[in-house]
Design a protein around this motif. Structure first.
Motif, PDB file in Angstrom:
ATOM      1  N   GLU A  31      39.615  29.048  23.981  1.00  0.00           N
ATOM      2  CA  GLU A  31      39.540  27.614  23.675  1.00  0.00           C
ATOM      3  C   GLU A  31      38.993  27.359  22.276  1.00  0.00           C
ATOM      4  O   GLU A  31      39.313  26.352  21.646  1.00  0.00           O
ATOM      5  N   PHE A  32      38.164  28.271  21.788  1.00  0.00           N
ATOM      6  CA  PHE A  32      37.518  28.098  20.492  1.00  0.00           C
ATOM      7  C   PHE A  32      37.819  29.286  19.594  1.00  0.00           C
ATOM      8  O   PHE A  32      38.020  30.394  20.067  1.00  0.00           O
ATOM      9  N   ILE A  33      37.814  29.027  18.284  1.00  0.00           N
ATOM     10  CA  ILE A  33      38.054  30.074  17.295  1.00  0.00           C
ATOM     11  C   ILE A  33      36.901  30.033  16.302  1.00  0.00           C
ATOM     12  O   ILE A  33      36.556  28.964  15.796  1.00  0.00           O
ATOM     13  N   GLY A  34      36.309  31.182  16.034  1.00  0.00           N
ATOM     14  CA  GLY A  34      35.230  31.253  15.058  1.00  0.00           C
ATOM     15  C   GLY A  34      35.532  32.300  14.011  1.00  0.00           C
ATOM     16  O   GLY A  34      36.089  33.361  14.309  1.00  0.00           O
ATOM     17  N   PHE A  35      35.193  31.964  12.782  1.00  0.00           N
ATOM     18  CA  PHE A  35      35.317  32.908  11.673  1.00  0.00           C
ATOM     19  C   PHE A  35      33.919  33.149  11.135  1.00  0.00           C
ATOM     20  O   PHE A  35      33.270  32.229  10.630  1.00  0.00           O
ATOM     21  N   TYR A  36      33.453  34.396  11.235  1.00  0.00           N
ATOM     22  CA  TYR A  36      32.116  34.754  10.780  1.00  0.00           C
ATOM     23  C   TYR A  36      32.222  36.055  10.006  1.00  0.00           C
ATOM     24  O   TYR A  36      32.766  37.042  10.508  1.00  0.00           O
ATOM     25  N   ASP A  37      31.707  36.050   8.778  1.00  0.00           N
ATOM     26  CA  ASP A  37      31.760  37.232   7.924  1.00  0.00           C
ATOM     27  C   ASP A  37      31.208  38.447   8.660  1.00  0.00           C
ATOM     28  O   ASP A  37      30.371  38.320   9.558  1.00  0.00           O
ATOM     29  N   CYS A  38      31.635  39.625   8.225  1.00  0.00           N
ATOM     30  CA  CYS A  38      31.144  40.854   8.847  1.00  0.00           C
ATOM     31  C   CYS A  38      29.709  41.164   8.429  1.00  0.00           C
ATOM     32  O   CYS A  38      29.059  41.996   9.035  1.00  0.00           O
ATOM     33  N   HIS A  39      29.202  40.487   7.411  1.00  0.00           N
ATOM     34  CA  HIS A  39      27.849  40.756   6.923  1.00  0.00           C
ATOM     35  C   HIS A  39      26.902  39.628   7.338  1.00  0.00           C
ATOM     36  O   HIS A  39      26.184  39.048   6.528  1.00  0.00           O
ATOM     37  N   VAL A  40      26.911  39.314   8.655  1.00  0.00           N
ATOM     38  CA  VAL A  40      26.025  38.306   9.218  1.00  0.00           C
ATOM     39  C   VAL A  40      25.408  38.819  10.509  1.00  0.00           C
ATOM     40  O   VAL A  40      25.932  39.754  11.128  1.00  0.00           O
ATOM     41  N   ALA A  41      24.308  38.191  10.918  1.00  0.00           N
ATOM     42  CA  ALA A  41      23.660  38.499  12.190  1.00  0.00           C
ATOM     43  C   ALA A  41      23.211  37.179  12.810  1.00  0.00           C
ATOM     44  O   ALA A  41      22.293  36.534  12.299  1.00  0.00           O
ATOM     45  N   PRO A  42      23.850  36.746  13.880  1.00  0.00           N
ATOM     46  CA  PRO A  42      23.466  35.478  14.509  1.00  0.00           C
ATOM     47  C   PRO A  42      22.205  35.624  15.355  1.00  0.00           C
ATOM     48  O   PRO A  42      21.920  36.700  15.894  1.00  0.00           O
ATOM     49  N   ARG A  43      21.454  34.523  15.473  1.00  0.00           N
ATOM     50  CA  ARG A  43      20.317  34.484  16.386  1.00  0.00           C
ATOM     51  C   ARG A  43      20.832  34.466  17.821  1.00  0.00           C
ATOM     52  O   ARG A  43      21.966  34.072  18.078  1.00  0.00           O
ATOM     53  N   LEU A  44      19.960  34.837  18.757  1.00  0.00           N
ATOM     54  CA  LEU A  44      20.317  34.719  20.164  1.00  0.00           C
ATOM     55  C   LEU A  44      20.663  33.261  20.468  1.00  0.00           C
ATOM     56  O   LEU A  44      20.023  32.345  19.953  1.00  0.00           O
ATOM     57  N   GLU A  45      21.664  33.068  21.266  1.00  0.00           N
ATOM     58  CA  GLU A  45      22.118  31.748  21.712  1.00  0.00           C
ATOM     59  C   GLU A  45      22.572  30.844  20.568  1.00  0.00           C
ATOM     60  O   GLU A  45      22.622  29.629  20.709  1.00  0.00           O
ATOM     61  N   TRP A  46      22.938  31.437  19.456  1.00  0.00           N
ATOM     62  CA  TRP A  46      23.387  30.676  18.284  1.00  0.00           C
ATOM     63  C   TRP A  46      24.611  29.831  18.588  1.00  0.00           C
ATOM     64  O   TRP A  46      24.849  28.808  17.968  1.00  0.00           O
ATOM     65  N   HIS A  47      25.411  30.249  19.538  1.00  0.00           N
ATOM     66  CA  HIS A  47      26.702  29.621  19.815  1.00  0.00           C
ATOM     67  C   HIS A  47      26.615  28.337  20.645  1.00  0.00           C
ATOM     68  O   HIS A  47      27.555  27.555  20.671  1.00  0.00           O
TER      69      HIS A  47
END
Length: 176
Positions: A31-47
């Motif tokens: 349902e959703f599409i995300g583009f995130y660089d390979c040189h990132v680190a998301p926080r827990l529950e960032w989404h």
């Protein structure tokens, strides 16, 4: 839960970042599409806030708050500062800013999410773009002109590796 992952390759070899993103977006089945660089680190529950904002309006681009990444530990740098909203002037100068409004005129090209329905309806990225750059203004302008919006998700924090001359590991190894 684990994500289902498919690796897609072009039979004729690498075709550039934007063509790769377009291919991936077009092949997406969720349902959703995300583009995130390979040189990132998301926080827990960032989404969580990102998905909530996308569920509120299908013609929408959502950008996270962007922190700084420690590339030795791959952790967010505490108190490393945050950026999230940006604009570009007619000289193509790029500026970060902050205010209380959730809306942003443009996106940081490497960190954005949208709905698959808007991706398909809008045609994704301009097919004439091949390398990095341009998507940060092209897709938002199309979204705004078609009745959509670009919003920032304040609690969606993604740490990003910034390029710096002090650390040679962060220098781009490709020519534009």
């Amino acid at each position: 839960p684990r994500c289902r992952l498919r690796v897609l390759r072009h039979d004729d070899g690498p075709r550039g970042l934007m063509i790769a993103k377009q291919t991936g977006g077009d092949a997406a089945t969720g349902e959703f599409i995300g583009f995130y660089d390979c040189h990132v680190a998301p926080r827990l529950e960032w989404h969580k806030e990102t998905l909530r904002l996308l569920k509120e309006k299908s013609r929408r681009l959502v950008i996270p708050m962007i922190g700084a990444l420690n590339i030795d530990t791959w952790d967010e740098i505490p108190n490393g500062g945050f950026v999230g909203k940006c604009w570009v002037n007619f000289n193509a100068d790029w500026w970060w800013y902050d205010d209380e409004s959730p809306y942003s005129p443009v996106i940081s090209g490497g960190l954005v999410a949208t709905t698959r329905s808007w991706w398909q309806e809008s045609g994704g990225f301009d097919p004439g773009m091949h390398g990095w750059g341009g998507e940060n203004t092209e897709q938002p302008i199309r979204t705004w002109l078609c009745g959509g919006d670009v919003v920032r998700a304040r609690s969606s924090v993604v740490a990003h590796m910034w390029r710096t001359e002090k650390d040679k590991r962060t220098i781009a190894r490709y020519k534009i």
